[in-house]
Design a protein around this motif. Sequence first.
Motif, PDB file in Angstrom:
ATOM      1  N   LEU A 159     -55.122 -87.144  10.847  1.00  0.00           N
ATOM      2  CA  LEU A 159     -56.151 -87.745  11.461  1.00  0.00           C
ATOM      3  C   LEU A 159     -55.856 -87.914  12.918  1.00  0.00           C
ATOM      4  N   THR A 160     -54.856 -88.412  13.458  1.00  0.00           N
ATOM      5  CA  THR A 160     -54.606 -88.541  14.811  1.00  0.00           C
ATOM      6  C   THR A 160     -54.791 -87.065  15.728  1.00  0.00           C
ATOM      7  N   GLN A 166     -61.124 -83.721  18.713  1.00  0.00           N
ATOM      8  CA  GLN A 166     -62.558 -84.037  18.585  1.00  0.00           C
ATOM      9  C   GLN A 166     -62.909 -84.978  19.903  1.00  0.00           C
ATOM     10  N   GLY A 167     -61.867 -85.187  20.629  1.00  0.00           N
ATOM     11  CA  GLY A 167     -62.222 -85.955  21.833  1.00  0.00           C
ATOM     12  C   GLY A 167     -62.411 -87.466  21.440  1.00  0.00           C
ATOM     13  N   VAL A 168     -62.086 -88.149  20.553  1.00  0.00           N
ATOM     14  CA  VAL A 168     -61.956 -89.572  20.243  1.00  0.00           C
ATOM     15  C   VAL A 168     -60.988 -90.243  21.256  1.00  0.00           C
ATOM     16  N   LYS A 169     -61.464 -91.457  21.695  1.00  0.00           N
ATOM     17  CA  LYS A 169     -60.709 -92.020  22.833  1.00  0.00           C
ATOM     18  C   LYS A 169     -59.491 -92.736  22.285  1.00  0.00           C
ATOM     19  N   PRO A 170     -58.444 -92.704  23.148  1.00  0.00           N
ATOM     20  CA  PRO A 170     -57.214 -93.325  22.543  1.00  0.00           C
ATOM     21  C   PRO A 170     -57.305 -94.693  22.160  1.00  0.00           C
ATOM     22  N   HIS A 171     -57.980 -95.280  22.846  1.00  0.00           N
ATOM     23  CA  HIS A 171     -58.179 -96.954  22.423  1.00  0.00           C
ATOM     24  C   HIS A 171     -58.603 -97.117  21.120  1.00  0.00           C
ATOM     25  N   ILE A 172     -59.698 -96.263  20.755  1.00  0.00           N
ATOM     26  CA  ILE A 172     -60.217 -96.302  19.321  1.00  0.00           C
ATOM     27  C   ILE A 172     -59.252 -95.914  18.177  1.00  0.00           C
ATOM     28  N   LEU A 173     -58.267 -95.003  18.635  1.00  0.00           N
ATOM     29  CA  LEU A 173     -57.451 -94.531  17.672  1.00  0.00           C
ATOM     30  C   LEU A 173     -56.489 -95.612  17.606  1.00  0.00           C
ATOM     31  N   GLU A 174     -56.058 -96.260  18.703  1.00  0.00           N
ATOM     32  CA  GLU A 174     -55.021 -97.184  18.365  1.00  0.00           C
ATOM     33  C   GLU A 174     -55.502 -98.476  17.652  1.00  0.00           C
ATOM     34  N   TYR A 175     -56.943 -98.779  17.635  1.00  0.00           N
ATOM     35  CA  TYR A 175     -57.266 -99.700  16.994  1.00  0.00           C
ATOM     36  C   TYR A 175     -57.431 -99.467  15.469  1.00  0.00           C
ATOM     37  N   SER A 193     -46.998 -92.112  23.848  1.00  0.00           N
ATOM     38  CA  SER A 193     -47.571 -93.135  22.763  1.00  0.00           C
ATOM     39  C   SER A 193     -47.533 -92.690  21.364  1.00  0.00           C
ATOM     40  N   MET A 194     -47.855 -93.676  20.563  1.00  0.00           N
ATOM     41  CA  MET A 194     -47.874 -93.273  19.109  1.00  0.00           C
ATOM     42  C   MET A 194     -48.849 -92.148  18.796  1.00  0.00           C
ATOM     43  N   ILE A 195     -49.832 -92.147  19.627  1.00  0.00           N
ATOM     44  CA  ILE A 195     -50.950 -91.055  19.592  1.00  0.00           C
ATOM     45  C   ILE A 195     -50.128 -89.658  19.742  1.00  0.00           C
ATOM     46  N   HIS A 196     -49.396 -89.530  20.942  1.00  0.00           N
ATOM     47  CA  HIS A 196     -48.712 -88.510  20.931  1.00  0.00           C
ATOM     48  C   HIS A 196     -47.572 -88.168  19.961  1.00  0.00           C
ATOM     49  N   LEU A 197     -47.174 -89.239  19.576  1.00  0.00           N
ATOM     50  CA  LEU A 197     -45.989 -89.042  18.613  1.00  0.00           C
ATOM     51  C   LEU A 197     -46.655 -88.355  17.167  1.00  0.00           C
ATOM     52  N   TYR A 198     -47.687 -88.973  16.813  1.00  0.00           N
ATOM     53  CA  TYR A 198     -48.307 -88.401  15.484  1.00  0.00           C
ATOM     54  C   TYR A 198     -49.178 -87.128  15.743  1.00  0.00           C
TER      55      TYR A 198
END
Length: 203
Positions: A159-160, A166-175, A193-198
């Motif tokens: 998902l991440t 797809q260009g989903v904004k980072p804060h939406i992914l974090e939420y 960040s967790m986004i980069h980690l995953y």
Amino acid sequence: RHGYAIPLGILSSCMFLLVSCLGGMRGFEVMWTDLAALRYNLGFCEDNHDFSAIAWPVVGRFKAHDGQLGCYIIPIAGTTNSGITFFKWTQRFVGRLAMDGHCQGWAFKNQDGTRAKASQFMEDIYQRLETIQSETSLIDPDCDIRAEYGAQRSGRRFLTTEATIQGVKPHILEYHCRWQTDRANGERSVNRSMIHLYSEMRN
């Protein structure tokens, strides 16, 4: 229509894969699916002829919530942009469980009613991925599927990575992934960040 001919074990493996990937959940979180709540949410959507999404309910003790029992509703698209008809698969899953008399408790359960473990569904998934690897070019032939794709974090990596593409904004992914620490840190967050980690570059 509801997949009654599909053996429950195989259908459960399929749903585990879909829920973890499309919902961005860790494997053990998928196991916390509350069947009665899922049936209620599904019925509400059907009654209103709204097949755009499923509100997937998980109940448990979540990290960073002081060990308190809580419930999360994870939104998952009814049909993805790539054509996965998740709403229909949810109908099949709930219908197949009902055929065996399962209408409440854990959606992913053992014969004695106890909650199943994510690892129980991996052998079926591994075998299918290995078939895809041997018959197509979709998976790198040098990839050790069983070593690189585990039950707990592969869905969240999917998902991440896809959301980032797809260009989903980072804060939406974090939420969505409930990464409270990253959100709280804001610009002061660690370099990775967790986004980069995953996220995985190869994906």
